[in-house]
Each structure stands twice: as C-alpha cells, then as structure tokens.
Design a protein around this motif. Structure first.
Motif, PDB file in Angstrom:
ATOM      1  N   LEU B  25       0.919  -1.014   0.024  1.00 50.72           N
ATOM      2  CA  LEU B  25      -0.025  -0.085   0.025  1.00 50.72           C
ATOM      3  C   LEU B  25       1.084   1.257  -0.117  1.00 50.72           C
ATOM      4  O   LEU B  25       1.703   1.195   0.850  1.00 50.72           O
ATOM      5  CB  LEU B  25      -0.860  -0.126   1.045  1.00 50.72           C
ATOM      6  CG  LEU B  25      -2.090  -1.109   1.494  1.00 50.72           C
ATOM      7  CD1 LEU B  25      -2.692  -1.158   2.628  1.00 50.72           C
ATOM      8  CD2 LEU B  25      -2.919  -0.873   0.193  1.00 50.72           C
ATOM      9  N   PRO B  26       0.322   2.271  -0.882  1.00 51.37           N
ATOM     10  CA  PRO B  26       1.172   3.613  -0.930  1.00 51.37           C
ATOM     11  C   PRO B  26       1.279   4.131   0.458  1.00 51.37           C
ATOM     12  O   PRO B  26       0.040   4.338   1.122  1.00 51.37           O
ATOM     13  CB  PRO B  26       0.822   4.234  -1.980  1.00 51.37           C
ATOM     14  CG  PRO B  26      -0.682   3.754  -2.204  1.00 51.37           C
ATOM     15  CD  PRO B  26      -0.666   2.219  -1.694  1.00 51.37           C
ATOM     16  N   GLU B  27       2.205   5.106   0.653  1.00 47.51           N
ATOM     17  CA  GLU B  27       2.387   5.661   1.928  1.00 47.51           C
ATOM     18  C   GLU B  27       1.744   7.057   1.444  1.00 47.51           C
ATOM     19  O   GLU B  27       2.079   7.373   0.356  1.00 47.51           O
ATOM     20  CB  GLU B  27       3.667   5.862   2.828  1.00 47.51           C
ATOM     21  CG  GLU B  27       4.075   4.388   3.430  1.00 47.51           C
ATOM     22  CD  GLU B  27       3.520   4.284   4.566  1.00 47.51           C
ATOM     23  OE1 GLU B  27       3.043   5.126   5.346  1.00 47.51           O
ATOM     24  OE2 GLU B  27       3.351   3.033   5.105  1.00 47.51           O
ATOM     25  N   LEU B  28       1.335   8.166   2.529  1.00 50.73           N
ATOM     26  CA  LEU B  28       0.962   9.291   2.039  1.00 50.73           C
ATOM     27  C   LEU B  28       1.760  10.244   3.217  1.00 50.73           C
ATOM     28  O   LEU B  28       1.852   9.633   4.222  1.00 50.73           O
ATOM     29  CB  LEU B  28      -0.598   9.269   2.249  1.00 50.73           C
ATOM     30  CG  LEU B  28      -1.124  10.624   1.599  1.00 50.73           C
ATOM     31  CD1 LEU B  28      -1.079  10.801  -0.096  1.00 50.73           C
ATOM     32  CD2 LEU B  28      -2.627  10.797   1.953  1.00 50.73           C
ATOM     33  N   ASP B  29       2.260  11.301   2.832  1.00 53.15           N
ATOM     34  CA  ASP B  29       2.817  12.196   3.695  1.00 53.15           C
ATOM     35  C   ASP B  29       1.853  12.418   5.016  1.00 53.15           C
ATOM     36  O   ASP B  29       0.572  12.615   4.683  1.00 53.15           O
ATOM     37  CB  ASP B  29       3.287  13.346   3.225  1.00 53.15           C
ATOM     38  CG  ASP B  29       2.151  14.487   2.903  1.00 53.15           C
ATOM     39  OD1 ASP B  29       1.881  15.209   3.898  1.00 53.15           O
ATOM     40  OD2 ASP B  29       1.573  14.461   1.718  1.00 53.15           O
ATOM     41  N   THR B  32      -0.783  15.500   5.206  1.00 56.89           N
ATOM     42  CA  THR B  32      -2.147  15.400   4.151  1.00 56.89           C
ATOM     43  C   THR B  32      -2.785  14.314   4.786  1.00 56.89           C
ATOM     44  O   THR B  32      -4.317  14.640   4.862  1.00 56.89           O
ATOM     45  CB  THR B  32      -1.392  14.918   2.613  1.00 56.89           C
ATOM     46  OG1 THR B  32      -0.483  15.845   2.274  1.00 56.89           O
ATOM     47  CG2 THR B  32      -2.579  14.882   1.879  1.00 56.89           C
ATOM     48  N   ARG B  33      -2.500  13.062   5.389  1.00 62.16           N
ATOM     49  CA  ARG B  33      -3.387  12.083   5.716  1.00 62.16           C
ATOM     50  C   ARG B  33      -3.846  12.562   7.087  1.00 62.16           C
ATOM     51  O   ARG B  33      -5.119  12.203   7.222  1.00 62.16           O
ATOM     52  CB  ARG B  33      -2.314  10.819   6.019  1.00 62.16           C
ATOM     53  CG  ARG B  33      -3.338   9.585   6.287  1.00 62.16           C
ATOM     54  CD  ARG B  33      -2.338   8.640   7.167  1.00 62.16           C
ATOM     55  NE  ARG B  33      -1.859   8.718   8.496  1.00 62.16           N
ATOM     56  CZ  ARG B  33      -2.656   8.868   9.486  1.00 62.16           C
ATOM     57  NH1 ARG B  33      -4.110   8.351   9.460  1.00 62.16           N
ATOM     58  NH2 ARG B  33      -2.425   9.059  10.670  1.00 62.16           N
TER      59      ARG B  33
END
Lengths: 174, 488
Positions: B25-29, B32-33
């Motif tokens: 799964l991609p990480e998000l900064d 933003t999350r």
C-alpha cells in the motif's frame, strides 16, 4: 489488524475503526482519486478522499469478506467517488455514476467488463498488473518499478505496450 | 487509448479488480493524511445527531490509544505556528513575519427570502484564501426528501462560486456544521471554504445559488501584531495569553476565545474538545465511565454576567477552531461586563526521542528499565514481550510465501513533570510489521499505553520513536469583557 477484526471494530467503535482504516488505506484511496482528478486542486482530491471514508463509514456493513476485502471495496469506492466529483467539477453531471451502474442493461455492462478483464488478463504478468496499477490505482512509475524490481523506463515501456495490446484485443485484433 | 482505457476501468467492480490489488500500500505524507482524517472525522461527527457523553468518553479513549501506535510525523500544527489567525479578533504574527492578508468587506452579508447569508473570517496566507460562509434561516433544508442527508442536500442546494480574475470558480467546503431547531429544521449552516491560488489585486465576488445578492471583498495586507494582548481583552499567565471577544447575536452572546503561547515550541492542539473533556476526568481522578468530570469541567469553564450569575450555554453552539473555541451563551447586552472563566487546555510540542530496545527471547516478557526524559514529562518503558513464532503469508497467488514472524508488544507509562505544562501522552512509532496488525490499548487510570508490531524471527532489537507529546496546560484564567463588539 486483519479485515475481520477491523470490521468488528467498526461495529463496536466506528470512529476508532475509521481511524485505523484511514491509517492503512488513505494512501491507496488518495492515489486512485488523484489520478482520476488529475489537474484539479489538491483540496478537491483531499475532500474526495474524505468522502470515500465517509461512505465507508456508512457502507462498511455491505462488505462481504467471503467475496472481497476492505482494500478492494475501498478501491472501487474511491474510483466511484472520484468520477462523481470529476463530473461535478467539470459540469458533466448528466448521469449519476451509481445510477449508471445499477441502471438498465446490467448483462450488457457485465459482458463489457468481462471483455476488458479478458483483454487485460491476456497480457503476461507482471504487464497486466502494471497496467492496472498505473491506470486504476494511479501508482507513480517509480512506485511500480520498486514493487516489481524493474527500471522506471521499463515500467513505462510495458505500460505503453500493454495498452496497445489491450486496444488491439478489444478491437478484435491479435 | 489511455483515456478510453481509464474510462473502461471506471466500470470495474470488486469482482474484476480483486486479482489486481496491490500488495504494497502506498504511504501518504503524514500532514496530508492527518488533514484528511481530521476532515473525515468532522463529517462523521456532524452526522452523529445525538452523541451521548458516555460514547464521547469511549471514543476519546480509543483516539488516545490509537495515538500510542500511530506516530504522526511532522505535525500540522508545526506548519501552522508560523502565525495564528484569530477569527473575529485579529492577526497575531510571530517573529517569522509571514505576510497575511485580511479582507476589506464591501458586502459581507445580506438577507433574502428569510435567509441571512454572511461571509466571515476571510483571510489569506501562503497559497490559499480562507473564509467561513454562514447561512441562517428558519428552515434551510425545506424541500429535503425523506431519508436524504442534510449535508448533501444543503451542499447541492446552496452551491458556491467565487469570481475573480474574470472567471468563476466553484468552491467546495471543508468543515461544515449545521444547527437544528427541535432536532428537525436546520436553522444555521456554516461552511469553511478554502481556495488555493488567489490574486490579491482583485475584487472577489462570492455567489450562492438561489440568491441574487453577491458577497464582495478585497484582500488587504495585514501586518498583524507580535503582541497578542493588543488584540482585545486578554490575560497573560505563565506565558499563555488568553484573548477573547463577545458579540450580541439573536441567540445570545457569542464568545470567541483564543490562546497564544509565548513558550517556544508550545502550540494549541488541533481542536479536540473530546480529548480535553476526557482529560478533565482523568485529571480529577473521575471514573471515565461516570459523568462526574463534566461537572468539574463546567465548574472551570463558564461565563458569568455582571451580577455573578452563570450564563447558560446554548446547546450545540460550541465550535472548535484553530487556537480557540466559539460558543454562545444565553444573555443580552445588559449582562455586560461578563467574565469568562477558563480552565486548563490541551497543548502539544514537537519533541521527538528515539530508543533502541533489546528484544527478549521468543515467548518471553522482559521488564524494561529505560526512561526517556522529555521537557515536560518522562516516558517509562515498562515491559516488552515477544510472542511465539507464527507464519505470515506474504504475496499472492504463485508468489505467496510464508515467513516466520513474532509479535512484539511494548507498554509505557507517561509521567508528567511539575509545572504549567505537564505531559500526559506521546505518540510511539515502530516499523510496521508484515502482519500489519494494529494493536493498542490505554489504561487511562495508570496512563499506560500499549502498542505492538511484528518482527522477524532473528531480530534482536527494535527502534521506537516517541514524538509530539500532548501536554496539559494547567493554568486558569478569569477574563473580563466590558462590552460586546459592535457589529459592523
């Protein structure tokens, strides 16, 4: 925490459940939405992702773990929400997407989906997965390259060629 | 073909997609999350019509427990600390001197068809312009279909556009709030709106669907002040400045109050009334399942009139904002001067500490002697336990393999130090395991947090990061407001 535990938590304490779901899946939904809303302001992307999880909060009881997963449910939900939002943003609110999916000609639509699936599956692995990661999940080339241990230009090349093959297959060519 | 193909994929359901799900799964900064999470939870909160106090407590326990395993990275507040915008009061600029713009309102409100529309708290900073649009009327959701969501209906009915640079832009709302009369008719609808990119040289015209009159403003540079006490009635104690304003409305006296910290590194926690309320309960040793602490909270946070009579809060009127809160109490101009009593609040810092923990043998639990000293408290690592080996499936289809893993569980206690700022919680983060199991717990009576991950069979140590402590600012204020702000 696996899907079953997370769904149980959603039932017992939805706010905690949604927090944990967001911790795991915000990135997944974000990339899907971002790809669909390409060119739209970042705030629209974030608002849409937020709507995805709000919809998850309302609809999580529909998830059947015998047939699917939270990951899959959220991915489809993210895509739908992004399409809906894009239509609103671009003033093309002719047919609500939900209606489009659940409306008439379900057999025809299912056949159409199967035809696309067959065309994608006709590609070799990992080319078929690269195509979907790029065009459905919105993964950047760099991320796909890392996942498959390929060079970035190889990923782009495979995506381009895969797309061309799918086009030919759908047009009835080889 | 690319566009066509993407549109074809739009029709896919879970059935078609299930074999293509990404394993990683991609990480998000984190910033933003957290922003998305906050917005989502706000929406959820709005939709819960009746949220009992006991439910609030349960939710807060889970929130704080989740923090134990979360690890929040760079916090939003760190970005926000460049300056504070204090809606309705003024602008406070720190030594960074970031340029801000406030609004010169040319038409800030109107009434049409029994609905009063007003534009408030307009300002611009960084790359975005921010505003709050408020609509008040007897029944804003008149015409709603049975079962239809209030927010969906209002959003659709009262779409907003903003014109500048010769173009019209559709505006979407961030946080939205409604207030209902008799739990039925919506009589107040407010929306926080942001628009990225703006041109300060233009006139801005905001239009709401269904109304002829526009709202108009222009942006003007606002240099602000480095002294929060000049913003209005204020009181400074222990480096904390409380400043407030009061305005007469149809409902009563609307109070806005804000807190600014002169102590380096201290900033307001994101608006989180629930956590603050629970901590009153903890602080006074009340059982979290009882509601006694609410009385304690109310005994420290109230407004009284010139005769010393407490003014009742209008139910549902409280809204949290950056750096402060807004609420309405029942009262009139004759009640002035009013006195605002304010008890302790939750704040945070961005302190971070790392530690490498030696793992015990498989199946064993080890008592830990390690302590981590933070400025306002101490983290005592209590125990670390490692489970028996289990097999974790990694990958899918033909590529699936099973790898041996072990669950690790760590417990720690947060002990506050004496002083105005007292640490009561801190986020802990360890590398995510392959099993992706999220376990957490919070024994609120002992203030002991537990979190877990999984590690390889032969892993000997584990890196853990403790960051972004939550502090209890144990100061109280008594602030007198002589007269209400005159509406412009």
């Amino acid at each position: 925490m696996d899907d079953r535990e997370l769904l149980q938590l959603m039932q017992k304490n939805p706010e905690n459940g949604i927090r944990l779901a967001m911790r795991q899946y915000t990135g997944l939904c974000y990339y899907i939405v971002q790809q669909k809303l390409s060119g739209q302001p970042k705030e629209e992307v974030e608002e849409c992702v937020s709507d995805v999880f709000l919809a998850f909060y309302h609809q999580y009881q529909k998830i059947d773990l015998e047939k699917g997963s939270i990951r899959c449910f959220l991915a489809v939900l993210a895509r739908r929400k992004a399409i809906d939002r894009l239509r609103k943003l671009t003033g093309k609110e002719t047919v609500p997407l939900e209606e489009g999916w659940t409306g008439e000609n379900p057999v025809q639509k299912q056949e159409e989906r199967q035809r696309i699936l067959d065309a994608v599956n006709a590609l070799e692995e990992p080319d078929n997965k690269i195509l979907i990661l790029k065009y459905y999940f919105g993964y950047p080339t760099k991320m796909i390259a890392a996942a498959f241990g390929l060079k970035e230009n190889t990923v782009d090349q495979k995506a381009r060629r895969g797309l061309e093959k799918v086009r030919k297959l759908l047009e009835g060519g080889a | 073909m690319k566009k066509d193909f993407e549109e074809m994929l739009d029709t896919w359901t879970e059935e078609e997609l299930k074999d293509f799900l990404p394993e990683q799964l991609p990480e998000l900064d984190e910033m933003t999350r957290k922003r998305i999470e906050k917005r989502t939870l706000e929406k959820v909160k709005q939709e819960k019509k009746k949220f009992s106090k006991k439910q609030i407590i349960a939710a807060v326990i889970c929130i704080a427990a989740a923090l134990g395993i979360a690890g929040r990275g760079p916090i939003l507040a760190a970005f926000e600390k460049l300056f504070h915008y204090l809606p309705g009061v003024g602008v406070y600029v720190d030594e960074e001197g970031t340029q801000m713009y406030s609004a010169e309102m040319i038409q800030d409100s109107f009434t049409e068809n029994g609905v009063t529309v007003s534009l408030k708290n307009v300002y611009a900073k960084g790359i975005a312009i921010h505003m709050e649009l408020v609509m008040e009327g007897e029944n804003l959701t008149e015409g709603i279909l049975e079962g239809q969501d209030d927010f969906d209906y209002l959003k659709e009915k009262y779409q907003v556009t903003m014109e500048y640079d010769g173009k019209a832009y559709a505006l979407s709302s961030g946080s939205r709030q409604i207030r209902k009369e008799n739990d039925e008719n919506v009589n107040r609808y407010s929306r926080q709106i942001s628009r990225v990119e703006y041109n300060t040289a233009q006139l801005y015209t905001v239009r709401i669907e269904g109304f002829e009159t526009p709202l108009i403003f222009r942006l003007v540079p606002n240099e602000g002040t480095a002294d929060p006490e000049t913003l209005g009635p204020s009181q400074t104690k222990s480096g904390i400045t409380l400043t407030a304003s009061a305005e007469i409305t149809e409902e009563g006296i609307a109070v806005e109050l804000f807190q600014v910290y002169q102590t380096e590194g201290i900033q307001n926690k994101e608006p989180d009334q629930m956590r603050q309320e629970l901590l009153y309960g903890l602080d006074y040793g009340a059982d979290a399942t009882s509601e006694d602490w609410i009385e304690i909270y109310n005994s420290q946070n109230y407004v009284e009139n010139k005769d010393g009579i407490p003014l009742k809060m209008v139910p549902g009127s409280q809204e949290n904002m950056w750096n402060g809160t807004r609420f309405v109490v029942k009262g009139t101009k004759a009640d002035f001067p009013i006195t605002i009593h304010r008890g302790p609040v939750t704040v945070e810092t961005s302190e971070t500490q790392n530690i490498t923990l030696d793992l015990p043998e498989t199946g064993e639990t080890k008592t830990m002697p390690e302590q981590l000293e933070f400025t306002y408290g101490t983290v005592e690592i209590l125990e670390i336990s490692v489970s028996d080996v289990f097999q974790q499936k990694v990958g899918t289809g033909e590529n699936a393999v099973e790898v041996p893993r072990r669950d690790v569980e760590i417990s720690y206690r947060v002990v506050p130090k004496e002083g105005v700022f007292q640490m009561y919680a801190v986020a802990a983060k360890a590398p995510r395991g392959l099993a992706n199991r999220v376990t957490s717990d919070w024994d609120y009576k002992e203030n002991i947090f537990t979190f877990g991950t999984d590690v390889a069979e032969d892993q000997k140590t584990l890196e853990v990061t403790f960051s972004d402590p939550f502090l209890w600012a144990v100061e109280d204020f008594t602030l007198v407001i002589d007269a209400p702000v005159q509406a412009e």
